[in-house]
Design an enzyme around this catalytic site. Structure first.
Site, PDB file in Angstrom:
ATOM      1  NE  ARG A   1      22.329  31.949  42.365  1.00 29.65           N
ATOM      2  CZ  ARG A   1      21.985  31.569  43.593  1.00 29.65           C
ATOM      3  NH1 ARG A   1      22.393  30.613  44.300  1.00 29.65           N
ATOM      4  NH2 ARG A   1      21.185  32.558  44.302  1.00 29.65           N
TER       5      ARG A   1
ATOM      6  NE  ARG B   1      59.051  34.237  34.007  1.00 28.14           N
ATOM      7  CZ  ARG B   1      59.486  33.789  35.225  1.00 28.14           C
ATOM      8  NH1 ARG B   1      58.508  33.514  36.148  1.00 28.14           N
ATOM      9  NH2 ARG B   1      60.737  33.717  35.536  1.00 28.14           N
TER      10      ARG B   1
ATOM     11  NE  ARG C   1      38.156  44.732  36.407  1.00 28.43           N
ATOM     12  CZ  ARG C   1      37.875  45.413  35.584  1.00 28.43           C
ATOM     13  NH1 ARG C   1      36.925  46.013  35.048  1.00 28.43           N
ATOM     14  NH2 ARG C   1      39.394  46.170  35.379  1.00 28.43           N
TER      15      ARG C   1
ATOM     16  NE  ARG D   1      31.979  42.123  32.751  1.00 28.59           N
ATOM     17  CZ  ARG D   1      32.513  42.959  33.105  1.00 28.59           C
ATOM     18  NH1 ARG D   1      32.731  44.187  32.502  1.00 28.59           N
ATOM     19  NH2 ARG D   1      33.293  42.741  34.212  1.00 28.59           N
TER      20      ARG D   1
END
EC number: 2.1.1.148
Length: 325
Positions: A223, A101, A89, A233
């Site tokens: 940055r 896969r 994200r 986080r």
């Protein structure tokens, strides 16, 4: 939390692959470029004291565009797809992730561990022929199903942890995760059963939970790390797994570029340091050497509760004594 994480053996690692070797100097030089009329030769001849000064000035003024010139590429291994979905994200970054896969390496490790535990002779790599592959997948499925059905909690955990991230809160229940670990193993058994019957991997994978381990290579600049990734986080508000990853990454970056990352941290630390004339190291806040002055942090934690909240955030991967002062 720290004790339970250590006991769990999360199997998640962060490895710094490449970075701008002279990143601290480049940040300082780029900072001077924006203000100085000096020729390039003089700018590049910047001394160590000036490097320190310019890094401090850009931090104090929150003039972080020069920090974009210091870039870091790191690999996170063994994280779950729950955490990888949160990681990607962050859009000011580049990512390359293990294919869901085309690769079943982590699942095969669990299958082979199950085969070994029950004494079943399973090939470490399925044969190239279609019949050979299906035969191997049947054995993997049988071994995993038996492990889910017949093994005790500790044995199931040892096998499942090869392929899945198991939340410490589930392990702390003391009952084998109340069926969660068993469910992980059964999902892997069904996955291999589907493959043995000719299902495509792209379809068989739908049975697998997001706890499945993966691997991802990430490139971010300083940055993005100090203004966005770490404040979000490393905070207690972040989900525990990506918080664990963020603290591990901070430790790696603090070793190679301490002058850039010593003031980094959760949003409470970034805000406090931008308010101060002289910012303080994350470690000094953790040890209580420096105190918070903000009435509440960006996550609305009141001043008196911020130190405890910060220590809780750090409990997933605490620094050693005196580290990163």
């Amino acid at each position: 939390m720290a004790a339970s994480l250590e006991k769990a053996g999360l199997g998640i690692s962060v490895r710094l692959l490449e970075y701008t070797g002279d990143g601290e100097r480049i940040v300082a030089v780029a900072s001077k470029v924006s203000l100085s009329r000096s020729p390039a030769e003089r700018l590049l001849a910047i001394g160590e004291d000036e490097v320190e000064t310019w890094i401090l000035e850009t931090f104090r003024r929150q003039h972080f565009s020069p920090w974009e010139h210091s870039v870091y590429t790191f690999m996170v291994e063994g994280l779950s797809r729950v955490a990888s979905h949160q990681l990607v994200r962050h859009r000011v970054a580049s990512y390359t992730q293990l294919s869901h896969r085309y690769s079943e390496g982590y699942l095969r490790e669990a299958a082979l561990k199950a085969c070994e535990s029950i004494g079943l002779d399973c090939p470490s790599k399925p044969a190239e022929t279609e019949g050979g592959r299906k035969a191997a997948y049947r054995l993997y499925s049988q071994a995993l199903e038996r492990a889910a059905r017949d093994f005790g909690a500790s044995e199931r955990f040892a096998i499942a942890a090869k392929a899945f991230v198991i939340p410490p809160t589930i392990l702390a229940r003391g009952d084998g995760g109340d069926g969660v670990v068993e469910a992980y193993l059964r999902s892997a058994a069904i996955y291999y059963s589907l493959l043995s019957r000719g299902a495509r991997r792209e379809d068989a994978r739908y049975i697998l939970p997001d706890a499945l381990r993966t691997r991802i290579v990430v490139t971010m600049n300083a940055r993005e790390l100090i203004q966005v990734f770490f404040p979000l986080r490393m905070c207690t508000r972040a989900q525990w797994e990506i918080r664990h990853i963020a603290w591990l990454l901070w430790r790696e970056l603090s070793r190679v570029h301490p002058r850039l990352f010593r003031w980094a941290g959760p949003s409470c630390v970034l805000r406090e340091n931008t308010l101060r004339t002289t910012p303080a190291s994350l470690y000094s806040y953790l040890e209580g050497v420096e105190r918070f002055t903000q009435p509440r942090c960006p996550e609305l934690v009141e001043n008196k509760a911020i130190p405890g909240c910060l220590r809780q955030a750090a409990s997933v991967a605490p620094p050693g004594d005196g580290e990163y002062e």
